[in-house]
Design a protein around this motif. Structure first.
Motif, mmCIF file in Angstrom:
data_model
loop_
_atom_site.group_PDB
_atom_site.id
_atom_site.type_symbol
_atom_site.label_atom_id
_atom_site.label_comp_id
_atom_site.label_asym_id
_atom_site.label_seq_id
_atom_site.Cartn_x
_atom_site.Cartn_y
_atom_site.Cartn_z
ATOM 1 N N LEU A 107 -7.965 -2.096 7.671
ATOM 2 C CA LEU A 107 -8.839 -2.142 8.830
ATOM 3 C C LEU A 107 -8.240 -1.258 9.912
ATOM 4 C CD1 LEU A 107 -11.201 -3.596 10.432
ATOM 5 C CD2 LEU A 107 -9.463 -5.260 11.107
ATOM 6 N N ILE A 108 -9.101 -0.480 10.570
ATOM 7 C CA ILE A 108 -8.665 0.372 11.665
ATOM 8 C C ILE A 108 -9.510 0.019 12.882
ATOM 9 C CG2 ILE A 108 -8.478 2.739 12.508
ATOM 10 C CD1 ILE A 108 -8.222 3.643 9.576
ATOM 11 N N THR A 109 -8.839 -0.266 14.018
ATOM 12 C CA THR A 109 -9.557 -0.570 15.250
ATOM 13 C C THR A 109 -9.078 0.349 16.369
ATOM 14 O OG1 THR A 109 -7.994 -2.266 16.002
ATOM 15 C CG2 THR A 109 -9.813 -3.005 14.593
ATOM 16 N N ILE A 110 -9.951 0.531 17.352
ATOM 17 C CA ILE A 110 -9.621 1.308 18.544
ATOM 18 C C ILE A 110 -10.117 0.512 19.744
ATOM 19 C CG2 ILE A 110 -9.994 3.445 19.838
ATOM 20 C CD1 ILE A 110 -10.646 4.817 17.192
ATOM 21 N N GLU A 111 -9.271 0.395 20.762
ATOM 22 C CA GLU A 111 -9.710 -0.265 21.979
ATOM 23 C C GLU A 111 -9.107 0.410 23.201
ATOM 24 O OE1 GLU A 111 -7.508 -4.259 22.600
ATOM 25 O OE2 GLU A 111 -7.574 -3.959 20.428
ATOM 26 N N LYS A 112 -9.847 0.348 24.289
ATOM 27 C CA LYS A 112 -9.392 0.915 25.554
ATOM 28 C C LYS A 112 -8.336 -0.014 26.150
ATOM 29 C CE LYS A 112 -11.894 2.879 29.364
ATOM 30 N NZ LYS A 112 -13.121 2.753 30.150
ATOM 31 N N VAL A 113 -7.233 0.572 26.642
ATOM 32 C CA VAL A 113 -6.167 -0.217 27.258
ATOM 33 C C VAL A 113 -5.741 0.446 28.565
ATOM 34 C CG1 VAL A 113 -5.275 -1.170 25.085
ATOM 35 C CG2 VAL A 113 -4.339 0.966 25.950
ATOM 36 N N GLY A 114 -5.129 -0.341 29.422
ATOM 37 C CA GLY A 114 -4.548 0.189 30.640
ATOM 38 C C GLY A 114 -3.046 0.242 30.481
ATOM 39 N N VAL A 115 -2.459 1.408 30.676
ATOM 40 C CA VAL A 115 -1.011 1.563 30.585
ATOM 41 C C VAL A 115 -0.441 1.325 31.982
ATOM 42 C CG1 VAL A 115 0.882 3.147 30.070
ATOM 43 C CG2 VAL A 115 -1.191 3.175 28.664
ATOM 44 N N VAL A 116 0.335 0.264 32.124
ATOM 45 C CA VAL A 116 0.914 -0.099 33.402
ATOM 46 C C VAL A 116 2.226 0.631 33.624
ATOM 47 C CG1 VAL A 116 1.833 -2.022 34.777
ATOM 48 C CG2 VAL A 116 -0.191 -2.362 33.340
ATOM 49 N N ASP A 174 0.841 -1.199 0.000
ATOM 50 C CA ASP A 174 0.000 0.000 0.000
ATOM 51 C C ASP A 174 0.877 1.250 0.000
ATOM 52 O OD1 ASP A 174 -2.212 -1.630 0.097
ATOM 53 O OD2 ASP A 174 -2.530 -1.379 2.244
ATOM 54 N N ARG A 175 0.471 2.225 -0.817
ATOM 55 C CA ARG A 175 1.266 3.442 -0.965
ATOM 56 C C ARG A 175 0.369 4.665 -0.835
ATOM 57 N NH1 ARG A 175 6.151 2.096 -2.353
ATOM 58 N NH2 ARG A 175 6.899 4.023 -3.259
ATOM 59 N N TYR A 176 1.017 5.783 -0.455
ATOM 60 C CA TYR A 176 0.321 7.067 -0.399
ATOM 61 C C TYR A 176 1.331 8.161 -0.707
ATOM 62 C CZ TYR A 176 -2.631 10.888 1.149
ATOM 63 O OH TYR A 176 -3.375 12.039 1.188
ATOM 64 N N MET A 177 0.983 9.037 -1.614
ATOM 65 C CA MET A 177 1.855 10.142 -2.037
ATOM 66 C C MET A 177 3.254 9.642 -2.440
ATOM 67 S SD MET A 177 0.693 13.184 0.581
ATOM 68 C CE MET A 177 1.726 14.377 -0.217
ATOM 69 N N GLY A 178 3.302 8.528 -3.141
ATOM 70 C CA GLY A 178 4.557 8.035 -3.699
ATOM 71 C C GLY A 178 5.457 7.282 -2.737
ATOM 72 N N LYS A 179 5.007 7.029 -1.501
ATOM 73 C CA LYS A 179 5.849 6.301 -0.553
ATOM 74 C C LYS A 179 5.018 5.208 0.106
ATOM 75 C CE LYS A 179 7.029 9.733 2.136
ATOM 76 N NZ LYS A 179 7.574 10.548 3.212
ATOM 77 N N PRO A 180 5.690 4.232 0.706
ATOM 78 C CA PRO A 180 4.930 3.193 1.406
ATOM 79 C C PRO A 180 4.000 3.821 2.447
ATOM 80 C CG PRO A 180 7.227 2.540 1.214
ATOM 81 C CD PRO A 180 7.136 3.968 0.738
ATOM 82 N N LYS A 201 -9.171 7.931 7.407
ATOM 83 C CA LYS A 201 -10.214 7.436 6.501
ATOM 84 C C LYS A 201 -9.921 7.821 5.054
ATOM 85 C CE LYS A 201 -13.903 7.122 9.865
ATOM 86 N NZ LYS A 201 -15.196 7.621 10.323
ATOM 87 N N ASP A 202 -9.273 8.951 4.844
ATOM 88 C CA ASP A 202 -8.912 9.376 3.486
ATOM 89 C C ASP A 202 -7.655 8.679 2.974
ATOM 90 O OD1 ASP A 202 -11.055 11.109 3.278
ATOM 91 O OD2 ASP A 202 -9.918 12.869 3.921
ATOM 92 N N VAL A 203 -6.735 8.366 3.865
ATOM 93 C CA VAL A 203 -5.421 7.835 3.477
ATOM 94 C C VAL A 203 -5.421 6.317 3.351
ATOM 95 C CG1 VAL A 203 -3.033 7.609 4.273
ATOM 96 C CG2 VAL A 203 -4.177 9.810 4.432
ATOM 97 N N VAL A 204 -6.105 5.625 4.258
ATOM 98 C CA VAL A 204 -6.133 4.157 4.252
ATOM 99 C C VAL A 204 -7.286 3.710 3.360
ATOM 100 C CG1 VAL A 204 -6.346 2.069 5.661
ATOM 101 C CG2 VAL A 204 -5.148 4.072 6.572
#
Length: 119
Positions: free
Chosen positions: A96-105, A18-24, A89-92
């Protein structure tokens, strides 16, 4: 007891070709997240995988693939992640894009980075 801070994990699944603007695309995204001031980003190359098309891409010597799976992971505050979603959303175009809540230890970056994830 271990103290945790709440953060969110943004995970982007794309292909190596996958590429965008001439680069990976993964390089573009890494630079984009850095410019946006994210605490950090990691790019992982998979050894095998398939997506919506069910075509298996693999690093096997017997079957060389030109489109290995790439995963980009970012952990930061939800406000920062939500701010960049319209750009993603415009670039990819495929992925697949996911978001999840995490705890930073534990997070031990420089003082500027530590302020990013601390409530």
């Amino acid at each position: 007891m271990v103290e945790t801070n709440e953060a969110y994990l943004l995970r982007i699944y794309i292909g190596d070709s996958d590429r965008y603007m001439g680069k990976p695309l993964y390089k573009f995204l890494l630079e984009f997240f850095r410019k946006e001031g994210f605490a950090g980003a990691t790019v992982l190359r998979g050894i095998s995988g398939f997506g919506k098309t069910s075509i298996i891409h693999t690093a096997s010597i017997l079957r060389l693939s030109t489109d290995l799976p790439i995963v980009i992971e970012i952990v930061d505050k939800i406000e920062k992640i939500e701010k960049v979603l319209p750009v993603l959303k415009d670039v990819v175009k495929e992925g697949l894009i996911t978001i999840e809540k995490v705890g930073v230890v534990f997070y031990n970056g420089n003082k500027k980075d530590n302020q990013t994830l601390t409530p």
